[in-house]
Design an enzyme around this catalytic site. Sequence first.
Site, PDB file in Angstrom:
ATOM      1  CB  THR A  12      -0.919   0.029   1.246  1.00  0.00           C
ATOM      2  OG1 THR A  12      -1.771   1.178   1.160  1.00  0.00           O
ATOM      3  CG2 THR A  12      -0.153   0.111   2.552  1.00  0.00           C
ATOM      4  CG  ASN A  14      -3.774   4.773   3.281  1.00  0.00           C
ATOM      5  OD1 ASN A  14      -3.347   5.180   4.353  1.00  0.00           O
ATOM      6  ND2 ASN A  14      -5.049   4.870   2.919  1.00  0.00           N
ATOM      7  CG  ASP A  78      -9.418  -2.405  -2.488  1.00  0.00           C
ATOM      8  OD1 ASP A  78      -8.551  -1.620  -2.907  1.00  0.00           O
ATOM      9  OD2 ASP A  78     -10.641  -2.232  -2.694  1.00  0.00           O
ATOM     10  CB  SER A  79     -10.732  -1.275   3.147  1.00  0.00           C
ATOM     11  OG  SER A  79      -9.638  -0.399   3.046  1.00  0.00           O
ATOM     12  CG  PHE A 159      -6.620   6.250   7.259  1.00  0.00           C
ATOM     13  CD1 PHE A 159      -6.431   5.275   8.219  1.00  0.00           C
ATOM     14  CD2 PHE A 159      -7.129   5.865   6.018  1.00  0.00           C
ATOM     15  CE1 PHE A 159      -6.734   3.939   7.953  1.00  0.00           C
ATOM     16  CE2 PHE A 159      -7.438   4.542   5.734  1.00  0.00           C
ATOM     17  CZ  PHE A 159      -7.235   3.576   6.712  1.00  0.00           C
ATOM     18  CE1 TYR A 161     -15.507   9.167   2.590  1.00  0.00           C
ATOM     19  CE2 TYR A 161     -14.067   7.280   2.307  1.00  0.00           C
ATOM     20  CZ  TYR A 161     -14.803   8.315   1.765  1.00  0.00           C
ATOM     21  OH  TYR A 161     -14.830   8.493   0.411  1.00  0.00           O
TER      22      TYR A 161
HETATM   23  P1  IMP Z   1      -8.111   1.632  -1.109  1.00  0.00           P
HETATM   24  O1  IMP Z   1      -8.429   0.332  -0.431  1.00  0.00           O
HETATM   25  O2  IMP Z   1      -6.674   2.006  -0.935  1.00  0.00           O
HETATM   26  O3  IMP Z   1      -8.602   1.697  -2.503  1.00  0.00           O
HETATM   27  O4  IMP Z   1      -8.868   2.786  -0.339  1.00  0.00           O
HETATM   28  C1  IMP Z   1      -9.729   2.562   0.697  1.00  0.00           C
HETATM   29  C2  IMP Z   1     -10.359   3.873   1.108  1.00  0.00           C
HETATM   30  O5  IMP Z   1     -11.475   3.549   1.922  1.00  0.00           O
HETATM   31  C3  IMP Z   1      -9.438   4.735   1.972  1.00  0.00           C
HETATM   32  O6  IMP Z   1      -8.685   5.635   1.239  1.00  0.00           O
HETATM   33  C4  IMP Z   1     -10.447   5.433   2.883  1.00  0.00           C
HETATM   34  O7  IMP Z   1     -10.998   6.523   2.205  1.00  0.00           O
HETATM   35  C5  IMP Z   1     -11.515   4.371   3.058  1.00  0.00           C
HETATM   36  N1  IMP Z   1     -11.199   3.533   4.226  1.00  0.00           N
HETATM   37  C6  IMP Z   1     -10.862   2.232   4.264  1.00  0.00           C
HETATM   38  N2  IMP Z   1     -10.617   1.819   5.514  1.00  0.00           N
HETATM   39  C7  IMP Z   1     -10.777   2.902   6.295  1.00  0.00           C
HETATM   40  C8  IMP Z   1     -10.632   3.104   7.690  1.00  0.00           C
HETATM   41  O8  IMP Z   1     -10.269   2.226   8.494  1.00  0.00           O
HETATM   42  N3  IMP Z   1     -10.899   4.353   8.115  1.00  0.00           N
HETATM   43  C9  IMP Z   1     -11.297   5.360   7.295  1.00  0.00           C
HETATM   44  N4  IMP Z   1     -11.408   5.228   5.990  1.00  0.00           N
HETATM   45  C10 IMP Z   1     -11.148   3.995   5.478  1.00  0.00           C
END
Ligand code: IMP
Length: 201
Positions: A12, A14, A78-79, A159, A161
């Site tokens: 990641t 992130n 992925d979340s 981070f 939301y």
């Molecule tokens: P990706 O999985 O990197 O495509 O992005 C997942 C996105 O979902 C993140 O950038 C957040 O905006 C949101 N997200 C996923 N998990 C969390 C969490 O634990 N807290 C807050 N936002 C989340």
Amino acid sequence: MINKLEKLIIATGNKGKFEELKAMLSGANKNFADEIIFAPEFAKQINIVEDGSSYEENAEIKARAWAEVSGLPCLADDSGLEVEALNNAPGIYSARIVDGDDNARNLWLLDKLKNFKDKSSRRARFAASLVLIFNNNKIIANGICEGYIAEKISGSNGFGYDPLFIPKGFDVTFADLSSEIKNKISHRALAVKNLLKNFKN
Ligand code: IMP
């Protein structure tokens, strides 16, 4: 059952996600990995097109891409946030539903829900899929955390939301809670727990 890994890359860019996963994996009773590496510190960020149609598909795309570059075991998450009143949007588009930063996305969500006044009409859940790729093996683990969307931004931990998400059984947001508590109850925590079931003690 799988023996512990020597090195593991968390696939990641992130940092928030990385810190959470590292804390959960290092804090687990199981000896999961000797060294846990943040992908951008292993190699320059690689270009990945996340064009899957589910969290699981996108997590696999990220884990495989980093496994190819590094030759090491790679774990990707992925979340996303699913808001019932918005037909489960933003879902897999949570990170990019609107341009800008996390705050811009939180303001977008508040605006979308401005006409939904009571708690039950603001129901939402976080979902996470983890995919671990190592030696041509693939392990998938999922987790969900139910809750609802607050009427205003609150808190400075976490981070994404987090400042808007109130988990079930609490009356403050994830961003108001300590990382120790969030890391016990979150979607990611449950997915990690499921992942670790595949590992030896
Ligand atoms: P990706 O999985 O990197 O495509 O992005 C997942 C996105 O979902 C993140 O950038 C957040 O905006 C949101 N997200 C996923 N998990 C969390 C969490 O634990 N807290 C807050 N936002 C989340």
